[in-house]
Every structure is written in C-alpha cells, then in structure tokens.
Design a protein around this motif. Structure first.
Motif, PDB file in Angstrom:
ATOM      1  N   SER A 408      76.799 145.586  70.914  1.00 45.14           N
ATOM      2  CA  SER A 408      76.457 146.222  72.186  1.00 45.14           C
ATOM      3  C   SER A 408      77.726 146.573  72.946  1.00 45.14           C
ATOM      4  O   SER A 408      78.685 145.802  72.961  1.00 45.14           O
ATOM      5  CB  SER A 408      75.600 145.291  73.055  1.00 45.14           C
ATOM      6  OG  SER A 408      74.336 145.101  72.468  1.00 45.14           O
ATOM      7  N   SER A 409      77.697 147.723  73.587  1.00 42.64           N
ATOM      8  CA  SER A 409      78.837 148.189  74.372  1.00 42.64           C
ATOM      9  C   SER A 409      78.730 147.707  75.816  1.00 42.64           C
ATOM     10  O   SER A 409      77.701 147.169  76.241  1.00 42.64           O
ATOM     11  CB  SER A 409      78.891 149.710  74.345  1.00 42.64           C
ATOM     12  OG  SER A 409      77.768 150.236  75.040  1.00 42.64           O
ATOM     13  N   HIS A 410      79.788 147.934  76.583  1.00 40.60           N
ATOM     14  CA  HIS A 410      79.737 147.648  78.026  1.00 40.60           C
ATOM     15  C   HIS A 410      78.596 148.434  78.666  1.00 40.60           C
ATOM     16  O   HIS A 410      77.870 147.909  79.511  1.00 40.60           O
ATOM     17  CB  HIS A 410      81.072 148.025  78.679  1.00 40.60           C
ATOM     18  CG  HIS A 410      82.160 147.025  78.428  1.00 40.60           C
ATOM     19  ND1 HIS A 410      82.565 146.108  79.352  1.00 40.60           N
ATOM     20  CD2 HIS A 410      82.921 146.793  77.318  1.00 40.60           C
ATOM     21  CE1 HIS A 410      83.541 145.358  78.852  1.00 40.60           C
ATOM     22  NE2 HIS A 410      83.768 145.761  77.612  1.00 40.60           N
ATOM     23  N   ARG A 411      78.440 149.698  78.263  1.00 40.78           N
ATOM     24  CA  ARG A 411      77.375 150.532  78.840  1.00 40.78           C
ATOM     25  C   ARG A 411      76.007 149.916  78.562  1.00 40.78           C
ATOM     26  O   ARG A 411      75.142 149.863  79.432  1.00 40.78           O
ATOM     27  CB  ARG A 411      77.455 151.942  78.253  1.00 40.78           C
ATOM     28  CG  ARG A 411      76.530 152.946  78.940  1.00 40.78           C
ATOM     29  CD  ARG A 411      76.378 154.213  78.134  1.00 40.78           C
ATOM     30  NE  ARG A 411      77.642 154.799  77.742  1.00 40.78           N
ATOM     31  CZ  ARG A 411      78.367 155.601  78.516  1.00 40.78           C
ATOM     32  NH1 ARG A 411      77.954 155.896  79.724  1.00 40.78           N
ATOM     33  NH2 ARG A 411      79.506 156.096  78.075  1.00 40.78           N
ATOM     34  N   ASN A 412      75.795 149.440  77.327  1.00 41.71           N
ATOM     35  CA  ASN A 412      74.510 148.821  76.982  1.00 41.71           C
ATOM     36  C   ASN A 412      74.195 147.657  77.899  1.00 41.71           C
ATOM     37  O   ASN A 412      73.077 147.536  78.427  1.00 41.71           O
ATOM     38  CB  ASN A 412      74.531 148.309  75.542  1.00 41.71           C
ATOM     39  CG  ASN A 412      74.695 149.395  74.498  1.00 41.71           C
ATOM     40  OD1 ASN A 412      75.284 149.161  73.454  1.00 41.71           O
ATOM     41  ND2 ASN A 412      74.191 150.584  74.775  1.00 41.71           N
TER      42      ASN A 412
END
Length: 432
Positions: A408-412
């Motif tokens: 998972s990314s920061h955006r997620n």
C-alpha cells in the motif's frame, strides 16, 4: 450452492449475430484450429474475466461416431469429454487459443474413453451438490439439422430445456447455420443463477468474441467485459461521492497534527499517556538512527515489537525515514516471521532485544534501548516523499495456505481515513 442439487433449470436464448460465425471460421482457419476451439477459447477468456479463475475444466459432448460403420446407425453414441485449459499468466487470445487447441486435440484423440471410466480413474471427491469433473458445458453444432424421414412418423427438432432440468451449472448449447448465424441457448441451474445474470454472461461472451476477432493479440486483461452503462453505474452511483484526498503523505499528515495540537494525547498505553509532540520526538530519533544506518526511500523494514508506544514510534519512524514497513507479529510462529521477512525483502529489522533472535537473516537488526537514541536529533527529517511511495506491506492469510503480501502507498493509507462515511476520525475519537 445447496448441499444437494435440485437440478431445477432455466433457459436464456442467445443470439450472437449473423456474421460472427463467419469471422470465427476465418480466424480458426488462420490459426490452424476449428471454430469450436475459437468459441471454447472465448468462453474460457470470458469466464476468466468474470472471476472464474485461471484453471477451467469445461465439458463437451462428442458424437461418438468416429468409426465409419457407426455413421448411418440410429442410436445415441455421445460421450462426454472434459477440456481443461489454463488461462494463467495473462496470455494473448492467440496464445490462449493455442493452449485450447492443444488441450482439445488431446481430448478428442481419446474421445473413445468412456466418461464413466475416466471418472473412475480420476476418482474426485463426490458431492450431491455438483457434477464431479466440470460444472460448465459447451456444445457447438455447425450447419442445419439433418431431416429424419421415417415411414408414418412426423419428426421435429427439440433443443435446450426439454423437461425443466439442468444437468450442470451452465450449459452453452450453440449452433451456427446460414439463416441465423451463431445462436442457441444457455441452460442454467436455477438455484445458482437468475436470468439476468446468465444474460450478462451471454453478452460478455459476445463482447469478448467481437474483441478477439478484431485483435487476437489482445491479452486477456485488456478484454472489456463491461458495457458503457455498466461502467457508468460502477463509476457513478455505485461509487458514491468522491473525496479529495490530495497528495499529502502519511508523514505530512502526522506532522501537521503534531504542529496543530502538540500537547494532545496521541497514545494511551495502560496508564501511560503520550502526547503528539512526545511521540513525534521518539519517532524522529528512531528515524535519524535508521537513516544513519542506511534505511532510505524505497526500502522495506520489518517491525517486530509487542504492541505499545515503542511499537507505534517505530512504525512512524520507518515511514519518516522514507521506507515502507511490514508488521511482524510476535504471536506468529518463528517460521512464518522468517518467511514474511524474506518475502518482504526487508533490509532492516526494528525489534526488542528479547525478540531479536526469532528472525535471523541478511538484514540489519536494530534493538538499541531508548537511552542510546537520545543522542539523535528529535526534529523532523524533512525528506522528500510522494503519495505513491510505498508505506506498508501487509500480509494476508493466503488462499493457498502461504501468506500473500499487499503493498500500500501513502495515498492508499491516507485515503482510508480521508473523507470517509463509514466512521468518524475527528478529535476525541479513540481507536484500539
């Protein structure tokens, strides 16, 4: 699926167009296969895109008249073949067609093997709820129906659902003739499907055929199975309102809260209360320490700690250092901890002295007690990070028994708690 199938069935008529079979024949000829194989491959592609998985066994009737002496005999010689095909690896339709051709030729080369003997040899687990070797059947007849003339007898063709019974989950009974093109019916188990769902399956099959006939080099993942109205429904009313998340990272959102309410309680650990300012300073010292030992943007760090303030500070520190974290639960067996750490490709492990021996590997292990971290600066690192940088690697249980990882990314993760309607995330809310 009920414990015991009732075999109650329904039927949906299918009309895939007058010119479609002619194009199927052209593609079959160019690929050195039969029209049936093209339709079989298209059905495999459609079912794969609808979520049926990459390993599909489809039953098909064989006339059973391979010997010339049987050609003119009246009687029922039909045998059932099981055509098993893999659609794994996102092949192009042309590559899938080659797989289907190989599987089908092999099956038809052994079509005299009686189905009941094949079933006895395979000996699958039996169930009263389903057919043992396949649940979907495909039949394709080409040309008109021969006229049967018997003295004093009037004959008529009967096809599809004759007595209201469905032998399989789905049975595709297709035919091509000069008058109507490719048409037929789908017989379905009424306990499992309704008419609308089966009509959609039929439309997807037609849509897939149209696309692959235009471009056989299309990979399966590029096949469009949604109509314009379905896509508008998914991205419109069903998607709900759109919340603007922005491009802030987890680090930025956390540090904004620290600046906004430094003395507010960030964590409760038993009787211990930690403010945002204290938690931020702890995480920054850890982050400076990890940066000094080479942890950086794009790296992955494992966090093996019991739940508590130090655990939270370590997770925040890893993200502040630019890396992603994966949680290693001390309650898991050592073997699972080691396999998760290896699969995640961690370069650093943040843990406690008492837990360090449980996960050994080619990574750096950091167990410095809090006293040694006081020499590091408590200020923010100010590293450049983007919303698409990896933040967390989470392991699921894994349907095969081996855990699978999801990155998972920061955006997620920011979007998980931004503009949501399922819960409140304001001041005064407490989460376990």
């Amino acid at each position: 699926r009920p414990a015991r199938a009732s075999h109650q069935g329904g039927q949906v008529e299918v009309d895939l167009g007058a010119d479609l079979f002619e194009r199927i024949t052209v593609l079959a000829r160019s690929e050195g296969c039969t029209p049936f194989m093209v339709v079989h491959a298209a059905l495999v592609a459609a079912l794969t895109r609808l979520g049926a998985g990459p390993d599909l066994a489809i039953g098909s009737p064989a006339a059973g008249r391979g010997e010339p002496v049987l050609q003119d005999l009246v009687g029922f010689f039909v045998n059932t073949l099981v055509l098993r095909t893999s659609s794994a690896g996102d092949p192009s339709f042309r590559d899938l067609l080659r797989r289907v051709r190989t599987a089908d030729l092999d099956a038809f080369a052994h079509q005299e093997a009686p189905f009941d003997l094949v079933l006895e040899a395979v000996n699958p687990t039996r169930s009263l709820s389903r057919h043992p070797l396949f649940q979907i059947s495909l039949g394709l007849e080409v040309g008109g129906v021969p006229e049967l003339r018997l003295p004093g007898v009037r004959t008529a063709e009967v096809s599809g659902l004759v007595n209201g019974a469905a032998k399989f989950d789905l049975e595709f009974l297709l035919r091509s003739d000069d008058s109507r093109g490719l048409h037929g019916a789908i017989v379905f188990a009424a306990e499992l499907f309704d008419e609308e769902s089966v009509r959609r399956v039929a439309s997807v099959l037609g849509r897939v055929l149209a696309q692959v006939l235009d471009d056989p080099a299309l990979p399966l993942s590029s096949l469009e199975v949604l109509s314009t109205s379905e896509r508008e429904l998914l991205t419109g009313p069903w998607a709900g309102t759109v919340a603007e998340v922005g491009d802030a990272t987890l680090v930025e959102r956390f540090e904004e809260q620290v600046a906004r309410r430094p003395e507010a309680t960030a964590l409760l650990d038993g009787t211990r209360e930690v403010s945002y300012a204290e938690l931020n300073a702890m995480a920054n010292r850890w982050a400076h320490h990890l940066r000094a030992h080479g942890l950086g943007r794009g790296d992955m760090a494992g966090v093996l700690l019991e739940r508590g303030v130090e655990f939270a500070a370590a997770v925040i520190a890893v993200v502040k250092a630019g890396a992603g974290y994966t949680l290693l639960d001390p309650d898991f067996p050592d073997e699972r901890l080691r396999s998760a750490a290896a699969d995640a490709g961690i370069s650093h492990l943040v843990t406690a002295p008492a837990l360090a021996g449980r996960v050994d590997g080619p990574w750096q292990t950091h167990t410095e007690p809090p006293g040694e971290l006081l020499s590091h600066h408590p200020g923010n690192l100010g590293l450049p990070l983007g919303p698409d940088d990896p933040a967390c690697l989470m392991f699921t249980s894994g349907s095969t028994g081996r855990p699978k990882a999801i990155l998972s990314s920061h955006r997620n993760l920011v979007s998980t708690v931004s503009g949501q309607s399922y819960g409140l995330f304001g001041a005064g809310e407490v989460f376990l």
